[in-house]
Write an enzyme that holds these catalytic residues in place. Structure first.
Site, PDB file in Angstrom:
ATOM      1  CD  GLN A  66      -3.057  -1.016   2.355  1.00 24.26           C
ATOM      2  OE1 GLN A  66      -3.762  -0.286   2.272  1.00 24.26           O
ATOM      3  NE2 GLN A  66      -2.910  -1.509   3.480  1.00 24.26           N
ATOM      4  CB  SER A  71       3.314  -4.359   3.461  1.00 26.31           C
ATOM      5  OG  SER A  71       1.889  -4.195   4.439  1.00 26.31           O
ATOM      6  CG  LEU A  72      -1.273  -5.571  -0.677  1.00 22.83           C
ATOM      7  CD1 LEU A  72      -2.366  -6.748  -0.243  1.00 22.83           C
ATOM      8  CD2 LEU A  72      -1.538  -4.439  -1.232  1.00 22.83           C
ATOM      9  NE  ARG A 105      -2.659  -8.446   4.983  1.00 22.91           N
ATOM     10  CZ  ARG A 105      -2.231  -7.433   4.889  1.00 22.91           C
ATOM     11  NH1 ARG A 105      -2.503  -6.426   3.863  1.00 22.91           N
ATOM     12  NH2 ARG A 105      -1.055  -7.113   5.527  1.00 22.91           N
ATOM     13  CG  HIS A 113       2.615  -3.924   9.281  1.00 25.06           C
ATOM     14  ND1 HIS A 113       2.353  -5.363   8.856  1.00 25.06           N
ATOM     15  CD2 HIS A 113       2.768  -3.147   7.723  1.00 25.06           C
ATOM     16  CE1 HIS A 113       2.398  -5.426   7.450  1.00 25.06           C
ATOM     17  NE2 HIS A 113       2.678  -4.280   6.806  1.00 25.06           N
ATOM     18  CD  GLN A 161       2.356  -8.937   5.987  1.00 24.49           C
ATOM     19  OE1 GLN A 161       1.116  -8.832   5.861  1.00 24.49           O
ATOM     20  NE2 GLN A 161       2.936  -9.029   4.779  1.00 24.49           N
TER      21      GLN A 161
END
Length: 303
Positions: free
Chosen positions: A10, A91-92, A116, A200, A249
């Site tokens: 993102q 991340s994503l 998510r 996170h 994560q």
């Protein structure tokens, strides 16, 4: 040269992304059409026309960035690209890496990351939250300032992107206070990010149990290529650990500097950023300016 593919997360999205490449290569629109069928709305239209606030909503951002990344990955494969030494996603982007490695199929991934995103948003509801990139301080200094600022409201270091670049996240007021304190401590800049949830951070813990249930209901296959995970910059020993890494994560820091160092230690000599934007290319250069990086969102990459 030994290659690695990196998938962005993102913050890489922008209204109009991949428009030039889509004009030349039908695979891009075909991939977005598949995603739209899975989601039940026209994802390409949102990516091209916005509005920006809608694209930046995390339940839209996540499938949009994943779809753009897989569209470029498919295009890369159509050129006969050889299998990389290892891959990673920020991340994503780790979910894009899972699709690329054949852990789960594309349509499943699109629906999973949309869910998510909703779980992440639900975890904080209407609570004011924020993320900010801090430039010019050590990891230890950022961690220490966040600990000093946190009280009733939380702020944490959540992305260790490169030496001198750390992302913080938490309650909006605490992030604002931390930004000021970090500047006083010597940070060159503290820049708010266009993300609608504090990714996170511990504020994501309420969504982790529900995400675990979602992932438990999905059939996973062994990766066809090594994936370096965000939570520990290592490779999962089996599918149980891989599932656990994806859940952890959600509320654990992204160890991106260590991830890049792990890839270089494995012999990777050339990186390919497979997704919208050039964020990860910049982070690679901060680790080692001599490492070549090709950005597939740049039309010149396809000349």
């Amino acid at each position: 040269m030994v290659n690695s593919i990196l998938f962005p997360g993102q913050g890489s999205q922008s209204v109009g992304m991949l428009a030039d490449i889509a004009e030349q290569y039908p695979a891009v629109l075909n991939t977005f059409s598949e995603a739209s069928d899975a989601l039940g709305y026209d994802l390409w239209q949102v990516c091209q026309s916005g509005p920006e606030d809608k694209l930046n909503s995390t339940d839209v951002t996540q499938p949009a960035v994943l779809t753009a990344s897989i569209a470029l990955f498919r295009l890369l494969n159509s050129r006969g690209f050889s299998q990389p030494k290892a891959i990673a996603g920020h991340s994503l982007g780790e979910y894009s890496a899972m699709v690329a490695a054949g852990v789960f199929d594309f349509a499943t991934a699109v629906k999973l990351v949309e869910k998510r995103g909703r779980l992440m948003q639900d975890a904080v509801g209407d609570m004011p939250t924020a993320m900010a990139a801090v430039l010019g301080l050590s990891d230890e200094d950022v961690i220490a300032v966040c600990a000093e600022v946190s009280g009733d409201q939380l702020v944490q270091a959540v992305n260790f992107n490169s030496q001198g670049q750390v992302v913080i996240a938490g309650h909006g007021e605490a992030v604002d206070k931390a930004c000021e304190a970090l500047k006083e401590a010597g940070a060159k800049r503290a820049i708010k990010l266009a993300v609608s949830v504090p990714c996170h951070s511990d504020l994501m813990l309420p969504g982790a149990e529900a995400l675990a249930e979602e992932i438990a209901g999905i059939e996973l296959k062994s990766p066809q290529m090594p994936i370096i995970h965000n939570v520990n910059a290592g490779i999962a020993k089996d599918l149980d650990e891989l599932r656990d890494n994806l859940v952890r994560q959600l509320y654990s820091p992204v160890m991106w500097t260590q991830t890049l160092e792990s890839l270089v230690a494995a012999g990777v000599e050339n990186f390919i950023e497979c997704g919208p934007g050039k964020v990860l290319a910049g982070l690679v250069k901060k680790v080692n300016r001599k490492l070549p990086v090709t950005c597939l969102s740049d039309t010149s990459a396809w000349a």
